[in-house]
Design a protein around this motif. Structure first.
Motif, short mmCIF file in Angstrom:
data_model
loop_
_atom_site.label_atom_id
_atom_site.label_comp_id
_atom_site.label_asym_id
_atom_site.label_seq_id
_atom_site.Cartn_x
_atom_site.Cartn_y
_atom_site.Cartn_z
N ALA A 176 0.82 -1.21 0.00
CA ALA A 176 0.00 0.00 0.00
C ALA A 176 0.86 1.26 0.00
CB ALA A 176 -0.94 -0.01 1.21
N ARG A 177 1.87 1.32 0.84
CA ARG A 177 2.72 2.52 0.92
C ARG A 177 3.50 2.72 -0.37
NH1 ARG A 177 6.37 2.10 6.05
NH2 ARG A 177 7.13 4.07 5.21
N SER A 178 3.88 1.63 -1.03
CA SER A 178 4.69 1.75 -2.24
C SER A 178 3.93 2.40 -3.39
CB SER A 178 5.20 0.37 -2.68
OG SER A 178 6.13 -0.13 -1.76
N LEU A 179 2.62 2.22 -3.40
CA LEU A 179 1.83 2.83 -4.48
C LEU A 179 1.88 4.35 -4.38
CD1 LEU A 179 0.14 2.08 -6.90
CD2 LEU A 179 -1.86 1.91 -5.42
N VAL A 180 1.73 4.87 -3.17
CA VAL A 180 1.81 6.32 -2.98
C VAL A 180 3.24 6.81 -3.17
CG1 VAL A 180 1.46 8.22 -1.36
CG2 VAL A 180 -0.13 6.29 -1.38
N LEU A 181 4.19 6.12 -2.54
CA LEU A 181 5.59 6.53 -2.63
C LEU A 181 6.09 6.49 -4.06
CD1 LEU A 181 8.14 7.34 -1.10
CD2 LEU A 181 8.67 4.91 -0.81
N GLY A 182 5.66 5.49 -4.82
CA GLY A 182 6.07 5.40 -6.22
C GLY A 182 5.64 6.60 -7.03
N CYS A 183 4.41 7.06 -6.79
CA CYS A 183 3.93 8.25 -7.51
C CYS A 183 4.72 9.49 -7.13
CB CYS A 183 2.44 8.46 -7.21
SG CYS A 183 1.36 7.22 -7.95
N VAL A 184 5.07 9.62 -5.86
CA VAL A 184 5.84 10.78 -5.40
C VAL A 184 7.25 10.77 -6.01
CG1 VAL A 184 6.87 11.90 -3.38
CG2 VAL A 184 4.53 11.01 -3.26
N VAL A 185 7.89 9.61 -6.00
CA VAL A 185 9.23 9.50 -6.58
C VAL A 185 9.18 9.73 -8.09
CG1 VAL A 185 11.19 7.94 -6.96
CG2 VAL A 185 10.03 7.98 -4.75
N LEU A 186 8.12 9.24 -8.74
CA LEU A 186 7.94 9.47 -10.18
C LEU A 186 7.88 10.97 -10.47
CD1 LEU A 186 7.34 8.05 -12.96
CD2 LEU A 186 4.93 8.43 -12.45
N MET A 187 7.16 11.71 -9.64
CA MET A 187 7.07 13.16 -9.84
C MET A 187 8.44 13.83 -9.70
SD MET A 187 3.49 14.38 -8.08
CE MET A 187 3.67 13.49 -6.55
N ALA A 188 9.23 13.37 -8.72
CA ALA A 188 10.57 13.94 -8.54
C ALA A 188 11.43 13.69 -9.78
CB ALA A 188 11.23 13.34 -7.31
N ALA A 193 0.07 12.09 -11.54
CA ALA A 193 0.64 11.36 -10.40
C ALA A 193 0.28 12.04 -9.08
CB ALA A 193 2.16 11.27 -10.56
N ALA A 194 0.24 13.37 -9.08
CA ALA A 194 -0.13 14.09 -7.86
C ALA A 194 -1.58 13.79 -7.48
CB ALA A 194 0.07 15.59 -8.06
#
Length: 389
Positions: free
Chosen positions: A268-280, A374-375
């Protein structure tokens, strides 16, 4: 002898490798056939259309016929694609070859992921899911590197590349013939039906954010596989196809790193974290487009690839766990449809916009749109976390 799920995963990688072989060779094809960068994006998108057609038409066939027959047909389409590229002396055969390549990837995406998972012992199912996604992304990443190296250092780059792939496919077919079947034979056999997008009602709450995250991540991979070599040559003076293949591969290797990291952060956490890292990563890519700095582009490939890997593996794991067993391959196929729509439509948009303001302006517009998407997914998941069994 390695376990069967590892051997079938290697076959998965070989088939996916073929889908990205043309990436660093597009410049050679442009010089030989005389077409524009927009045509490159259309050729690329034709592949994605083939994938989507196969997923929508045959996404559930392996649930009825068994995994092995469908995977063997997929290898056959991959061989036909290689033959088309071997014989290509004009643009039409490139289109036909890419369509066949898309059919092979579409048949493999859901069926091979399900087969690899099912061939593993129950206590290794988590590892098998990782193996399947690694095979998918690893194969996609090795394609540009292999073609770039052969194109730079070996003779006949537009021929030898596909001869090598045909040899690998022949070995892959032999592995599949020997591999165990994981779908029990049903008597009488249910009729084959074109089910289109199969997303059972009980899966949709988890499926929707996963599908949007996969769309965003695959669109970034599409950017690298379709237009990054042209940007490297036009703005950064990097016209060595081996180097451009390595840059493209870096995004896929980073995706593998992201997939490994998911085990540390959880599904579950990886789905959110992945989107944040993708944005970076997208911010770095946008900055590289403005400053014409190769280092920033490579950094953007590595960071965005890591984010894509995190969100991709967590999406596949989530959908695999919540989908009913008898509809698992079909539901996974629907997830991959979202990915390949992301792989094709934004890339064609980049090619169209590049005809006017230019490739750099098109890339910046793309970066802004995917960051917004992604945001939105991240904000939604923070408010409504997806329960994972």
């Amino acid at each position: 002898m390695p376990p069967w799920y590892v051997l079938v995963a290697l076959v998965f990688a070989v088939v996916m490798l073929g889908t990205t072989l043309p990436t660093p060779l597009y410049g050679l094809y442009r010089a030989q056939f005389g077409f524009s960068e927009f045509v490159v994006t259309v050729v690329y998108a034709v592949y994605a259309c083939g994938v989507i057609a196969a997923l929508l038409i045959a996404g559930s066939f392996s649930d009825v016929l068994g995994r092995r027959p469908v995977l063997l047909v997929g290898v056959g389409f991959a061989m036909l694609s290689a033959v088309c590229f071997l014989a290509a002396h004009a643009l039409p055969l490139l289109f036909v070859g890419r369509v066949f390549s898309g059919f092979s990837a579409g048949l493999f995406s859901g069926a091979a992921t399900a087969a690899v998972t099912e061939l593993a012992a129950p206590d290794r199912r988590g590892r098998a899911t990782l193996t399947a996604t690694v095979a998918n992304m690893g194969g996609l990443g090795c394609g540009p590197l292999l073609a770039g190296l052969l194109g730079r250092y070996a003779p006949y780059p537009l021929r030898l590349t596909y001869v090598v792939h045909l040899a690998l496919l022949a070995v892959s077919a032999a592995v599949l013939v020997a591999a165990p079947e994981t779908v029990p034979r049903k008597v009488p056999r249910p009729p084959l039906r074109v089910q289109g997008m199969v997303v059972p009602a009980q899966v949709r709450t988890a499926f929707t954010p996963a599908a949007i995250a996969v769309f965003a991540g695959f669109s970034v991979l599409g950017l690298f596989t379709a237009v990054a070599p042209a940007f490297l040559a036009e703005y950064l003076g990097v016209d060595d196809i081996a180097a451009s293949g390595a840059v493209v591969m870096s995004a896929f290797l980073a995706s593998l790193v992201g997939q490994f990291l998911m085990g540390r952060f959880g599904v579950a956490r990886s789905l959110v974290l992945g989107c944040v890292v993708l944005m970076a990563g997208l911010v770095l890519i946008g900055t590289s487009l403005l400053t014409k700095e190769l280092g920033l582009l490579v950094a953007g490939a590595l960071v965005s690839g890591t984010g894509q890997g995190l969100s991709f593996r967590s999406s596949v794991a989530t959908v695999s766990r919540v989908a009913p067993e008898e509809q698992r391959a079909a539901t996974l196929s629907a997830l991959f449809v979202a990915g390949y729509v992301g792989l094709s439509i934004p890339v064609v948009g980049i090619g169209a916009v590049a005809q006017g303001p230019g490739l750099r302006a098109a890339g910046l517009l793309f970066v802004a749109c995917v960051i917004a998407l992604a945001a939105a997914v991240s904000a939604y998941l923070l408010r409504r976390p997806v329960p994972v069994p």
